[in-house]
Design an enzyme around this catalytic site. Structure first.
Site, PDB file in Angstrom:
ATOM      1  N   TYR A 130       0.856  -1.179   0.000  1.00 18.49           N
ATOM      2  CA  TYR A 130       0.000   0.000   0.000  1.00 18.49           C
ATOM      3  C   TYR A 130       0.897   1.234   0.000  1.00 18.49           C
ATOM      4  O   TYR A 130       1.896   1.280   0.716  1.00 18.49           O
ATOM      5  CB  TYR A 130      -0.904   0.039   1.244  1.00 18.49           C
ATOM      6  CG  TYR A 130      -1.622   1.360   1.387  1.00 18.49           C
ATOM      7  CD1 TYR A 130      -2.873   1.538   0.787  1.00 18.49           C
ATOM      8  CD2 TYR A 130      -1.041   2.440   2.046  1.00 18.49           C
ATOM      9  CE1 TYR A 130      -3.514   2.764   0.864  1.00 18.49           C
ATOM     10  CE2 TYR A 130      -1.678   3.670   2.119  1.00 18.49           C
ATOM     11  CZ  TYR A 130      -2.912   3.822   1.532  1.00 18.49           C
ATOM     12  OH  TYR A 130      -3.543   5.040   1.592  1.00 18.49           O
ATOM     13  N   GLU A 180      -3.397   7.624  -3.883  1.00 17.84           N
ATOM     14  CA  GLU A 180      -3.240   6.298  -3.288  1.00 17.84           C
ATOM     15  C   GLU A 180      -3.018   5.246  -4.368  1.00 17.84           C
ATOM     16  O   GLU A 180      -3.684   5.267  -5.399  1.00 17.84           O
ATOM     17  CB  GLU A 180      -4.529   5.987  -2.513  1.00 17.84           C
ATOM     18  CG  GLU A 180      -4.517   4.738  -1.700  1.00 17.84           C
ATOM     19  CD  GLU A 180      -5.837   4.580  -0.939  1.00 17.84           C
ATOM     20  OE1 GLU A 180      -5.891   4.982   0.232  1.00 17.84           O
ATOM     21  OE2 GLU A 180      -6.807   4.071  -1.518  1.00 17.84           O
TER      22      GLU A 180
END
Lengths: 378, 289
Positions: A103, A191
């Site tokens: 992530y 993101e």
């Protein structure tokens, strides 16, 4: 403002981040053509493009190995309702050989008033769940408010993720580009989840997400052009054009309030008295006749609305002027449901008399107004 | 006593000849605020409500020695106005302006802090010490001097609570609106510390709303540093997640920033939390009894 995954990926690609390149389709046949163009005879992922998470669990992401499977996957996903979002497009991208998933994101750290790079070796999963349950799995680097994110900070994060030294440079480069994209585009979120290492040892952004600061859109007309009107509530768009903050809710009591905090408190009061608010609406401080008229139009456009609560704390604006604004607005907009007005501030009594003369229920306190409007909606 | 501002405050108004600036300058002067000067580039020689206008903050500082500045300039120019005030040596800057991009406020905040100055706002109603100085856009007449310190993220909701307090005979030492943006100069904890140190403040009312974790930070601060009773109200119990409720900072994101969490955090440290604005005065009276 939010954009679709494919739009975020295009933006990040422009900032030099390696993204999994595919194409968008609005029909199963288009999906087959896009698959052939980007993956040849290889397998592809067909992904719903909607402004919400949880696409995988909702059946919005499917793997397809043949043209028939691509057609079937696209047909199954297009038209799907995912958490109230109708799927009108799918992104078709080559299936990728994943070695490891990470992530990587940039957001504002509100308490510290700085932007923060966040990374985790637990990629491809719900990062909020990781943050809640295994916070030690998230590595953070705070960016200097004047100088930005330093390369050494990105490397530190890479080493902290347990990456082999040979992969840290590539990771740091992507992290710095993501930070640069976040800053350059006035994003509130940038993101990549997951950011992957392929079997060949290459970095690739498999899924991208970006949100943007509404207050900065004036300097990003290119971003504004990415807005998907189909993903937004028509009334919310109309409201924004008139400088009114509006959020559609599920109840049946329309709310018109001056000030955002008071508007929230008014919704809460409706609920406290056994009702359900139909919307959040902030007409702005002054509550002029034009704004109130527009607010009436916005609220009554919702067929669920069975009564309207107007809550105006007059303050510097005189109550009788606000009352005239409300009655003037009712001269231009036809409202058939009961209206309860709570008016406070200078000359509020004169205002209430004007409203009562116009056939409206005018009261002094928020509690009384909430109780009355809930009764009116029954 | 009071915090931050009083009758000795020397106020500068940046953007004084604009629509908002001139209107509120008149209101502040009428209230009795000691407004010493204003700034509008190109406005030198003019006057608004008897207040002399200068072209630059530096010129206004040289001529009138202000120690607080209030900013009414549009969002695109407001960060520049804050920098000008800080570089002019003004230690306390109040920014009313709504709609400043977050990316602009991050460096502004750092700059203000590194210069040892204080910023209130942006996107806030300002602050008032009743009977002494009104520095902002709030209606002055609803306030009365008294023992309650009030701090809030909101505008009209603050007026609502102030009005209820005043009607209940509970006047205010100072009422401070910290603003509804994600990046604000002064947080709840900063104001709580000031009220705790102010001998005239007997109880503190804190009005929060969904989004961020300022209220949770305040709860931790209350536990460790605040001996005075605190009464809270949190707006947005019915707000849905993922939607901005008017204020740029009022959004529940990633399941955090809910009203329920904030209420629980405050109650856990002994603060009384009202379920409606009208319940605040009785809770304050109970806390002071």
């Amino acid at each position: 403002m939010n954009v679709h995954e494919y739009q975020a990926a295009e933006l990040l690609a422009r900032h030099g981040i390696p993204v999994n390149t595919g194409g968008v389709a609005t029909t199963p046949e288009e999906a087959v053509a896009v698959a052939a163009e980007h993956a040849g005879a290889g397998a592809v992922a067909v992904k719903a493009q909607v402004h919400t998470g949880g696409r995988g669990k909702a059946g919005g992401i499917k793997l397809a190995r043949t043209p028939d499977e691509v057609r079937a996957a696209a047909a199954a996903i297009l038209g799907l309702d995912i958490r109230g979002h109708l799927v009108q497009r799918v992104l078709v991208v080559p299936a990728v050989d994943i070695d490891r998933e990470f992530y990587l994101g940039v957001v504002l750290d509100r308490p510290r008033r700085r932007n923060v790079l966040m990374a985790s070796a637990e990629g491809g999963v719900d990062i909020e769940e990781v943050a809640r349950e295994r916070p030690e799995q998230i590595i953070r680097a705070l960016a200097d408010p004047l100088l930005g994110l330093h390369p050494y900070q990105a490397r530190e994060v890479g080493f902290a993720l347990g990456l082999p030294a040979a992969r840290v440079g590539g990771f740091a480069s992507i992290a710095l580009k993501l930070y640069a994209a976040y800053v350059a585009e006035d994003a509130t979120l940038a993101e990549i989840n997951p950011l992957i290492l392929t079997g060949d040892g290459d970095w690739l952004a498999l899924d991208s997400k970006m949100s943007f600061d509404d207050n900065a859109l004036f300097r990003h007309p290119d971003t504004e052009a990415l807005r998907d009107m189909a993903e937004e509530n028509a009334t919310e768009i109309e409201a924004r054009a008139h400088g009114i903050s509006f959020v559609k809710l599920d109840g049946d009591i329309g709310c018109i309030v001056n000030g955002a905090g008071l508007a929230m408190a008014t919704m809460d009061a409706v609920k406290l008295h056994g009702g359900e608010p139909a919307n959040f609406l902030d007409v702005g401080g002054g509550a002029s006749a034009d704004q109130v008229a527009t607010a009436f139009e916005l609220v009554t456009a919702d067929p669920n609305v069975r009564a309207i609560l107007i809550n105006i704390f007059g303050g510097i604006t005189r109550g009788d002027v606000v009352a005239e604004g409300i009655t003037d607005a009712l001269g231009t907009v036809s409202v058939t449901v009961p209206i309860v007005v709570r008016l406070s501030g200078t000359n509020a009594e004169e205002g209430r008399l004007l409203l009562a003369a116009a056939g409206l229920i005018a009261v002094d306190t928020m509690d009384e107004a909430a109780a009355q409007v809930v009764r009116g909606a029954r | 006593m009071s915090i931050l501002v009083d009758r000795h405050t020397r106020l500068l108004v940046q953007g004084i000849t604009g629509r908002e600036g001139s209107f509120h300058t008149e209101q502040m002067v009428e209230y009795g605020t000691n407004v010493v000067s204003g700034v509008t580039p190109g406005g030198s020689g003019k006057a608004v409500a008897g207040v002399p206008v200068f072209d630059t903050v530096a010129a206004a500082v040289a001529a009138t020695q202000p120690n607080v500045s209030i900013i009414y300039v549009p969002a695109r120019f407001a960060p520049d106005a804050i920098y000008e005030a800080i570089d002019g040596g003004i230690p306390f800057v109040v920014c009313i302006t709504e709609g400043i991009p977050v990316a602009d406020m991050v460096p502004v905040y750092a700059y203000v802090r590194s210069n040892g100055a204080r910023l209130l706002g942006p996107n806030c109603p300002g602050l008032i010490t009743p009977g002494q100085a009104k520095i902002g856009i709030m209606p002055g007449f609803i306030h009365e001097p008294g023992p309650i310190g009030l701090v809030s993220r909101s505008g009209t909701l603050t007026y609502e609570v102030v009005d209820a307090l005043t009607r209940a005979g509970l006047g205010q030492t100072t009422a401070v609106g910290i603003g509804g943006d994600p990046v604000i100069g002064t947080a709840f904890v900063d104001v709580l510390a000031l009220f705790e140190a102010d001998p005239a403040t007997e109880a503190i009312v804190m009005i929060g709303e969904i989004g961020g974790s300022d209220e949770e930070d305040a709860a931790r601060f209350i536990q460790e540093h605040v001996s005075k009773p605190v009464v809270g109200f949190i707006a947005g119990r019915t707000a849905p997640p993922g939607k901005r409720m008017g204020h740029a900072g009022a959004i529940i994101s990633g399941g955090t920033g809910t009203a329920a969490e904030k209420v629980a955090a405050l109650e856990a440290v002994g603060a009384r939390v009202a379920d409606r604005p009208s319940a605040v005065p009785d809770l304050v009276k109970a806390a002071l009894a």
